[in-house]
Design a protein around this motif. Structure first.
Motif, PDB file in Angstrom:
ATOM      1  N   PRO A 144       5.884   1.051 -13.164  1.00 48.55           N
ATOM      2  CA  PRO A 144       7.133   0.353 -12.791  1.00 48.55           C
ATOM      3  C   PRO A 144       6.996  -0.524 -11.548  1.00 48.55           C
ATOM      4  N   ALA A 145       5.792  -0.614 -10.997  1.00 50.30           N
ATOM      5  CA  ALA A 145       5.472  -1.537  -9.895  1.00 50.30           C
ATOM      6  C   ALA A 145       6.285  -1.303  -8.627  1.00 50.30           C
ATOM      7  N   PRO A 146       6.245  -0.090  -8.057  1.00 51.41           N
ATOM      8  CA  PRO A 146       6.881   0.106  -6.750  1.00 51.41           C
ATOM      9  C   PRO A 146       6.207  -0.712  -5.651  1.00 51.41           C
ATOM     10  N   CYS A 147       4.982  -1.166  -5.902  1.00 51.34           N
ATOM     11  CA  CYS A 147       4.318  -2.052  -4.941  1.00 51.34           C
ATOM     12  C   CYS A 147       5.110  -3.342  -4.754  1.00 51.34           C
ATOM     13  N   GLU A 148       5.698  -3.840  -5.823  1.00 52.65           N
ATOM     14  CA  GLU A 148       6.423  -5.111  -5.733  1.00 52.65           C
ATOM     15  C   GLU A 148       7.747  -4.954  -4.989  1.00 52.65           C
ATOM     16  N   THR A 149       8.396  -3.820  -5.149  1.00 52.14           N
ATOM     17  CA  THR A 149       9.648  -3.622  -4.407  1.00 52.14           C
ATOM     18  C   THR A 149       9.374  -3.358  -2.924  1.00 52.14           C
ATOM     19  N   HIS A 181       0.833  -1.203   0.000  1.00 52.49           N
ATOM     20  CA  HIS A 181       0.000   0.000   0.000  1.00 52.49           C
ATOM     21  C   HIS A 181       0.865   1.249   0.000  1.00 52.49           C
ATOM     22  N   ASN A 182       1.938   1.208   0.782  1.00 52.56           N
ATOM     23  CA  ASN A 182       2.854   2.338   0.852  1.00 52.56           C
ATOM     24  C   ASN A 182       3.590   2.534  -0.465  1.00 52.56           C
ATOM     25  N   GLY A 183       3.947   1.431  -1.100  1.00 51.35           N
ATOM     26  CA  GLY A 183       4.663   1.534  -2.364  1.00 51.35           C
ATOM     27  C   GLY A 183       3.793   2.035  -3.496  1.00 51.35           C
ATOM     28  N   CYS A 184       2.495   1.731  -3.472  1.00 62.41           N
ATOM     29  CA  CYS A 184       1.590   2.099  -4.565  1.00 62.41           C
ATOM     30  C   CYS A 184       1.154   3.549  -4.440  1.00 62.41           C
ATOM     31  N   PRO A 185       1.412   4.399  -5.431  1.00 61.07           N
ATOM     32  CA  PRO A 185       0.980   5.799  -5.356  1.00 61.07           C
ATOM     33  C   PRO A 185      -0.539   5.949  -5.271  1.00 61.07           C
ATOM     34  N   LEU A 186      -1.285   4.943  -5.745  1.00 58.89           N
ATOM     35  CA  LEU A 186      -2.746   5.015  -5.715  1.00 58.89           C
ATOM     36  C   LEU A 186      -3.335   4.443  -4.428  1.00 58.89           C
ATOM     37  N   GLY A 187      -2.521   3.774  -3.635  1.00 61.30           N
ATOM     38  CA  GLY A 187      -3.058   3.122  -2.448  1.00 61.30           C
ATOM     39  C   GLY A 187      -3.951   1.941  -2.787  1.00 61.30           C
ATOM     40  N   ASN A 188      -3.613   1.218  -3.838  1.00 60.42           N
ATOM     41  CA  ASN A 188      -4.422   0.069  -4.249  1.00 60.42           C
ATOM     42  C   ASN A 188      -4.588  -0.937  -3.103  1.00 60.42           C
ATOM     43  N   ALA A 211      22.035   1.507   0.293  1.00 54.85           N
ATOM     44  CA  ALA A 211      21.492   2.837   0.566  1.00 54.85           C
ATOM     45  C   ALA A 211      20.023   2.956   0.178  1.00 54.85           C
ATOM     46  N   GLN A 212      19.482   1.914  -0.454  1.00 49.39           N
ATOM     47  CA  GLN A 212      18.070   1.916  -0.872  1.00 49.39           C
ATOM     48  C   GLN A 212      17.394   0.648  -0.334  1.00 49.39           C
ATOM     49  N   PRO A 213      17.260   0.542   0.969  1.00 56.56           N
ATOM     50  CA  PRO A 213      16.753  -0.694   1.578  1.00 56.56           C
ATOM     51  C   PRO A 213      15.260  -0.883   1.330  1.00 56.56           C
ATOM     52  N   TRP A 214      14.805  -2.129   1.519  1.00 55.39           N
ATOM     53  CA  TRP A 214      13.372  -2.393   1.482  1.00 55.39           C
ATOM     54  C   TRP A 214      12.684  -1.483   2.494  1.00 55.39           C
ATOM     55  N   PRO A 215      11.514  -0.864   2.220  1.00 57.05           N
ATOM     56  CA  PRO A 215      10.654  -1.065   1.054  1.00 57.05           C
ATOM     57  C   PRO A 215      10.786   0.027  -0.006  1.00 57.05           C
ATOM     58  N   THR A 216      11.931   0.731  -0.069  1.00 60.88           N
ATOM     59  CA  THR A 216      12.082   1.795  -1.061  1.00 60.88           C
ATOM     60  C   THR A 216      12.212   1.207  -2.465  1.00 60.88           C
TER      61      THR A 216
END
Length: 442
Positions: free
Chosen positions: A98-103, A55-62, A325-330
């Protein structure tokens, strides 16, 4: 929770892409069909986390865990309702995001993430296939009128929501057809335009009115819009492309990516009576910029029959694994391979263009490159690393720097921030009464 052990027993699998030697001969989308049973197993990998970071990764809050579970159980109707609750156009995002939800997926901490993007895409495609995506016309009209300027994804989403709320909405587009960058920037092999057209048809049935081929600010002024409509939504995008002013920029054969891609789309749709005016057939092509737009130019040039294609990136080659420097969930900057990168061409990293080279007739013949090092946040030239690269065509895919400062924006007297974007508040309102801004323009 769909399958309590799914994330442990089922490996991540995405749909197969069509063979390279087959797909580069047409402009159709690159993926093979996937059985619904296979998709259900992938949906079963979702853990239904106590705190779903997707939810945090998705810009839409899917509502991702909800429709993952519903698709696993085969409840397609409820799944599409939950997906549409936060996303007007999952058929677009399911192909292009680009699916930031998956990362940000919790499974991805120590295993391969859930195939959220594919489950999203299949949910909407199953719904369209079953005929359950129907027009949602308002029960009654409010009497209010709204003009939406721009028909890209932000403009279309705003128009659909406003229409369903009962307002009378007209969408203005300066191009000949509705869709903005969805139509003119996204290649056919990434999203066939029939996908866009079926959604526009739904919106027309709901009552949204479309006005294409109108340059707002010229054909109709800002003051005329304010007189005619109760509100104006600016969804003009960030189409002011970044240029590269180095010696030789004016040679024939140096083009912006967005000067090239619309012609490729027209060619892919058989809308041209002759070869496109910017055509990579038989030419040595160099693409400056390693992002998605550069990959779109790459796939287009391959399908046109380029003699060679080289994509250049000023940044060093990313690592295969997530940087510390870019740890999960970034969202990490890792080495990614798009479908176009699989097909042909060479990728070069940590290089910069110093000069475009031309012949006596003003035609491009090559570029002069230099290797770079990133030192203290700045790119430094590596002395003695200069070399020339043959090039008949160069496409600049260097990103965008905000909305164009058009006559309309001057007429409406909107204000801009230091980066050139239209200033808006938390309600998307500009400083001008009745004028709002959505999408990349703000």
């Amino acid at each position: 929770m769909a399958d309590p052990k799914g994330f442990m027993t089922t490996p991540r699998e995405t749909p197969q892409r069509r063979p390279v030697d087959v797909r580069i001969k047409d402009w159709r989308e690159v993926y093979e069909p996937q059985s619904f049973e296979h998709l259900q197993k992938q949906a079963g990998r979702c853990m239904d986390c106590g705190i779903p970071f997707c939810h945090n990764g998705c810009p839409l809050g899917n509502l991702i865990p909800e429709w993952n579970d519903l698709m696993y159980r085969g409840d397609k109707n409820e799944a599409i309702d939950r997906l549409h609750a936060t996303n007007n156009f999952p058929e677009f995002t399911g192909r292009l995001c680009p699916a930031p939800c998956e990362t940000a997926c919790v499974v991805g901490i120590n295993r391969d993430a859930v195939t959220i993007k594919q489950i999203e895409l299949r949910t909407i495609e199953e719904a369209f296939g079953a005929g359950t995506v129907k027009p949602m016309a308002p029960d009654r009209l409010t009497g209010k009128t709204v003009a939406v300027i721009g028909s890209g994804p932000a403009g279309l989403a705003a128009a659909q929501q406003l229409t369903r709320a009962g307002h009378t909405v007209a969408v203005y587009e300066r191009a000949d057809k509705i869709g903005g960058l969805l139509r003119y920037g996204i290649p056919e092999f990434k999203m066939e335009k029939s996908i866009l057209d079926r959604r526009i048809s739904q919106m027309e049935s709901e009552g949204t009115r479309f006005r294409s081929g109108i340059s707002v600010g010229v054909d109709i002024t800002g003051s005329e819009l304010k007189t005619k409509y109760d509100a104006i939504v600016l969804a003009v995008g960030a189409t002011n492309w970044r240029d590269l002013q180095v010696p030789g920029r004016d040679f024939k054969g140096v083009h912006q990516a967005m000067e090239y891609l619309p012609w490729g789309n027209a060619q892919g749709l058989n809308e041209l009576q002759e070869a496109p005016p910017i055509n990579a057939q038989g030419k040595h092509v160099v693409i400056l910029g390693g992002g998605d737009t550069g990959a779109d130019c790459l796939g287009t040039a391959i399908r046109q029959g380029a003699a060679s294609v080289t994509q250049l990136e000023i940044m060093p080659r990313p690592t295969e694994e997530r940087p510390s420097a870019q740890p999960w969930p970034t969202y990490p900057m890792i080495y990614r391979v798009s479908s176009a990168h699989e097909e042909a061409g060479e990728r070069m990293f940590a290089v910069s263009t110093e000069e475009f080279l031309g012949d006596s007739n003003g035609n491009l013949r090559g570029i002069k490159l230099v290797e770079t090092e990133l030192i203290d946040g700045k790119f430094v030239k590596v002395e003695g690393s200069e070399k020339e690269l043959p090039a008949d065509l160069v496409f600049l895919a260097l990103g965008f720097v905000g909305p164009e400062k058009s006559e309309l924006l001057k007429q409406l007297e909107v204000t801009f921030d230091e980066r050139g974007n239209i200033i808006r508040d938390e309600k998307y309102a500009t400083a001008v009464e009745g004028v709002y801004v959505a999408g990349d323009a703000g």
